[in-house]
Design a protein around this motif. Sequence first.
Motif, mmCIF file in Angstrom:
data_model
loop_
_atom_site.group_PDB
_atom_site.id
_atom_site.type_symbol
_atom_site.label_atom_id
_atom_site.label_comp_id
_atom_site.label_asym_id
_atom_site.label_seq_id
_atom_site.Cartn_x
_atom_site.Cartn_y
_atom_site.Cartn_z
ATOM 1 N N THR A 52 0.843 -1.193 0.000
ATOM 2 C CA THR A 52 0.000 0.000 0.000
ATOM 3 C C THR A 52 0.878 1.243 0.000
ATOM 4 O OG1 THR A 52 -1.693 -1.194 1.223
ATOM 5 C CG2 THR A 52 -1.818 1.211 1.272
ATOM 6 N N VAL A 53 0.471 2.235 -0.757
ATOM 7 C CA VAL A 53 1.240 3.478 -0.836
ATOM 8 C C VAL A 53 0.655 4.513 0.103
ATOM 9 C CG1 VAL A 53 1.954 3.028 -3.220
ATOM 10 C CG2 VAL A 53 -0.110 4.384 -2.787
ATOM 11 N N ARG A 54 1.454 5.498 0.407
ATOM 12 C CA ARG A 54 1.003 6.595 1.261
ATOM 13 C C ARG A 54 0.321 7.647 0.391
ATOM 14 N NH1 ARG A 54 4.557 10.582 5.121
ATOM 15 N NH2 ARG A 54 2.785 11.867 5.726
ATOM 16 N N ASN A 55 -0.852 8.080 0.816
ATOM 17 C CA ASN A 55 -1.635 9.067 0.074
ATOM 18 C C ASN A 55 -1.883 10.358 0.838
ATOM 19 O OD1 ASN A 55 -2.738 7.759 -2.551
ATOM 20 N ND2 ASN A 55 -2.914 6.167 -0.998
ATOM 21 N N ASP A 56 -1.631 10.352 2.133
ATOM 22 C CA ASP A 56 -1.980 11.511 2.959
ATOM 23 C C ASP A 56 -0.716 12.267 3.376
ATOM 24 O OD1 ASP A 56 -1.263 9.250 4.495
ATOM 25 O OD2 ASP A 56 -2.062 10.183 6.294
ATOM 26 N N PHE A 57 -0.718 13.536 3.093
ATOM 27 C CA PHE A 57 0.403 14.407 3.440
ATOM 28 C C PHE A 57 -0.173 15.707 3.994
ATOM 29 C CE2 PHE A 57 1.617 11.801 -0.228
ATOM 30 C CZ PHE A 57 2.717 11.136 0.286
ATOM 31 N N SER A 58 0.569 16.341 4.875
ATOM 32 C CA SER A 58 0.062 17.576 5.469
ATOM 33 C C SER A 58 0.806 18.816 4.994
ATOM 34 C CB SER A 58 0.109 17.494 7.003
ATOM 35 O OG SER A 58 1.432 17.321 7.442
ATOM 36 N N SER A 59 1.890 18.622 4.266
ATOM 37 C CA SER A 59 2.638 19.766 3.734
ATOM 38 C C SER A 59 3.331 19.351 2.446
ATOM 39 C CB SER A 59 3.687 20.254 4.743
ATOM 40 O OG SER A 59 4.760 19.333 4.803
#
Length: 176
Positions: free
Chosen positions: A75-82
């Motif tokens: 699974t890849v990362r999709n959520d970023f905050s900056s």
Amino acid sequence: MTSTPFNALLSTQIGNEFAASQQYIAVATWFANQDLPQLARYFYRQSVEERNHAMMMVQYMLDRDIEFTIPGVPTVRNDFSSVTEPLALALEQEKEVTAAIEALFRAARSEDDALGEQFMLWFLKEQVEEVAAMTTLFNIAERADNLFDIENFIARETVGNGGRDSSAPETAGGAL
């Protein structure tokens, strides 16, 4: 051809390259959702480049008659905050790939596999460019006064070679 540590590592690396491709799609779509089209375009291209790297390895395995399977991707990362988070992830990913390519080169050398060693030389050169490009993007993002400075930098400057290299190995099915 018999299975060797080099062949096993290369089979694993095919999966790593496909995983990198998928991760870059996730990064690109995050940038697209942030209305940062230059960063999105850059990472869409990076995704294709990583896919092509996997297919170069596939072609090599086919050419050498090495049995292998195409591994799945995590699974890849999709959520970023900056804006710096996906760039930091991409930089770390490129450093990890560099370590894996170096291990592949060492394995080929230790097995006295001149063809495997020669094949990995191109990827070693490619990783120098990949890490340098991601380092530049990350540094620009850290120093930028606003997000449009980053967008303007990407539009103005050439960061990396965009996967265009006449010395690149053949890509199974043709490069995209």
